[in-house]
Design an enzyme around this catalytic site. Structure first.
Site, mmCIF file in Angstrom:
data_model
loop_
_atom_site.group_PDB
_atom_site.id
_atom_site.type_symbol
_atom_site.label_atom_id
_atom_site.label_comp_id
_atom_site.label_asym_id
_atom_site.label_seq_id
_atom_site.Cartn_x
_atom_site.Cartn_y
_atom_site.Cartn_z
ATOM 1 N N SER A 61 0.692 -1.260 0.050
ATOM 2 C CA SER A 61 -0.088 0.126 -0.011
ATOM 3 C C SER A 61 0.936 1.132 0.033
ATOM 4 C CB SER A 61 -0.977 -0.032 1.366
ATOM 5 O OG SER A 61 -1.426 1.344 1.377
ATOM 6 N N HIS A 69 -1.234 -1.123 -4.340
ATOM 7 C CA HIS A 69 -2.307 -0.906 -3.747
ATOM 8 C C HIS A 69 -2.656 0.791 -3.733
ATOM 9 C CE1 HIS A 69 -6.105 -1.775 -1.183
ATOM 10 N NE2 HIS A 69 -5.651 -0.938 -0.637
ATOM 11 N N ASP A 116 -4.496 3.874 -2.045
ATOM 12 C CA ASP A 116 -5.621 4.302 -1.165
ATOM 13 C C ASP A 116 -6.145 5.618 -1.402
ATOM 14 O OD1 ASP A 116 -6.051 2.046 0.542
ATOM 15 O OD2 ASP A 116 -4.033 2.305 0.915
ATOM 16 N N MET A 154 -8.452 8.690 -0.639
ATOM 17 C CA MET A 154 -9.422 9.223 0.482
ATOM 18 C C MET A 154 -9.955 10.627 0.225
ATOM 19 S SD MET A 154 -7.046 7.770 3.696
ATOM 20 C CE MET A 154 -6.536 6.127 3.666
ATOM 21 N N HIS A 182 -8.337 1.427 -4.536
ATOM 22 C CA HIS A 182 -9.115 1.214 -3.325
ATOM 23 C C HIS A 182 -9.807 2.500 -2.882
ATOM 24 C CE1 HIS A 182 -9.624 0.248 1.508
ATOM 25 N NE2 HIS A 182 -10.821 0.499 0.781
ATOM 26 N N MET A 224 -11.797 5.013 -1.106
ATOM 27 C CA MET A 224 -12.647 5.312 0.147
ATOM 28 C C MET A 224 -13.189 6.689 -0.006
ATOM 29 S SD MET A 224 -9.651 4.059 2.743
ATOM 30 C CE MET A 224 -8.586 3.737 1.239
ATOM 31 N N MET A 230 -11.784 -5.236 5.228
ATOM 32 C CA MET A 230 -10.956 -4.260 5.818
ATOM 33 C C MET A 230 -10.919 -4.745 7.264
ATOM 34 S SD MET A 230 -10.584 -1.596 4.098
ATOM 35 C CE MET A 230 -9.228 -0.809 5.281
ATOM 36 N N ASP A 290 -7.180 -6.147 4.403
ATOM 37 C CA ASP A 290 -6.431 -4.616 4.065
ATOM 38 C C ASP A 290 -6.290 -4.141 5.511
ATOM 39 O OD1 ASP A 290 -5.206 -2.116 3.457
ATOM 40 O OD2 ASP A 290 -7.083 -1.736 2.330
HETATM 41 C C1 DX5 Z 1 -6.544 1.944 5.272
HETATM 42 C C2 DX5 Z 1 -5.845 1.753 3.824
HETATM 43 C C3 DX5 Z 1 -4.968 0.697 3.807
HETATM 44 C C4 DX5 Z 1 -3.882 1.013 4.646
HETATM 45 C C5 DX5 Z 1 -2.986 -0.153 5.217
HETATM 46 O O1 DX5 Z 1 -7.359 3.155 5.077
HETATM 47 O O2 DX5 Z 1 -6.960 1.264 3.199
HETATM 48 O O3 DX5 Z 1 -4.736 0.149 2.576
HETATM 49 O O4 DX5 Z 1 -2.828 1.887 4.045
HETATM 50 O O5 DX5 Z 1 -1.973 0.226 5.700
HETATM 51 P P1 DX5 Z 1 -1.364 -0.779 6.882
HETATM 52 O O6 DX5 Z 1 -0.815 -2.059 6.182
HETATM 53 O O7 DX5 Z 1 -0.156 0.022 7.488
HETATM 54 O O8 DX5 Z 1 -2.139 -0.992 7.995
HETATM 55 ZN ZN ZN Z 2 -6.708 0.124 0.961
#
Ligand code: DX5
Ligand code: ZN
Length: 234
Positions: free
Chosen positions: A16, A41, A43, A45, A74, A76, A145, A180
């Site tokens: 990630s 990956h 993320d 947001m 991914h 969010m 999650m 994740d």
């Molecule tokens: C959280 C993300 C994850 C996060 C995982 O909102 O979706 O992908 O980056 O990070 P670690 O592996 O550090 O928990």
């Molecule tokens: Zn993620």
């Protein structure tokens, strides 16, 4: 059968980038690519669906030119339907959205497919498997999650493991089950034993002194757990 394929399916590791050093993104990606990462990956947001902002379309678009790794995006965000097109046109190979974020999941799935990407649906830690029951057969991947979305580096929530098992039992051989949040040494094995085949890891890889070694050790633990999977997954 599902179980046979789960047993034989190679474990995929998805670093990630949220935990990467954004000042050296090209080097960070090259490092995990050389170490055998299977996916990257991303993320995304929006500061609304989750209380944090991360990165968006222009970053993915520019980085697309730096690597041929599969982009596992991914989102969010509160409006996954609206942003499917810009993310996929920017280079996302896959688009996972949250079931909690939309009242029209089927429209999102159809739109992503129309745009030529694979599609995944994600459940927050407290969302039960039943919430995606009618959609289970319609997606390429389910993402469970194992932390509350919004931040990297959180502690793994082991309470989600029964849900992983429940979903794993019901997937077709061609569907993937990703997990994740808080995945690293110790938790990678638990997740795979429960039925996950795709592991997202941020802090455990990019926060390690040697990310390549960390990735390799996570893979070893995951492969061992896969070899010893409990009979319901065999
Ligand atoms: C959280 C993300 C994850 C996060 C995982 O909102 O979706 O992908 O980056 O990070 P670690 O592996 O550090 O928990
Ligand atoms: Zn993620």
């Amino acid at each position: 059968m599902v179980g046979t394929d789960l047993k034989s399916a190679k474990i995929r590791i998805a670093p990630s980038l949220l935990s990467a050093d954004f000042g050296q993104l090209r080097e960070e990606i090259a490092r995990v690519e050389a170490a055998g990462a299977d996916l990257l990956h991303w993320d995304v947001m929006d500061g609304h669906f989750v209380p944090n902002l991360s990165l968006g379309v222009p970053v993915i678009e520019k980085v697309r030119a730096c690597t041929s790794l599969f982009f596992d995006t991914h989102v969010m965000i509160t409006d996954p339907l609206k942003y499917a097109e810009p993310f996929i046109k920017a280079g996302s190979d896959h688009y996972t959205f949250h079931i909690e974020a939309t009242a029209e999941p089927r429209r999102v799935i159809a739109r992503v497919r129309e745009l030529g990407a694979s599609v995944g649906i994600c459940l927050n830690p407290s969302t039960p498997a039943e919430a995606i029951e009618p959609l289970l057969k319609e997606v390429d991947l389910i993402l469970v999650m194992s932390v509350w979305p919004g931040f990297g580096g959180q502690k793994f929530i082991a309470d989600v493991l029964p849900k992983v098992q429940e979903i794993a039992r019901r997937l077709r051989p061609d569907q993937r089950l990703e997990i994740d949040g808080g995945i690293g040494l110790g938790t990678a094995g638990q997740a795979v034993a429960a039925g996950a085949d795709t592991l997202v890891a941020g802090n455990a890889i990019f926060g390690a002194p040697d990310p390549a070694e960390a990735l390799e050790r996570i893979r070893q633990e995951a492969e061992e757990a896969r070899a010893n999977r409990t009979p319901h997954l065999l």
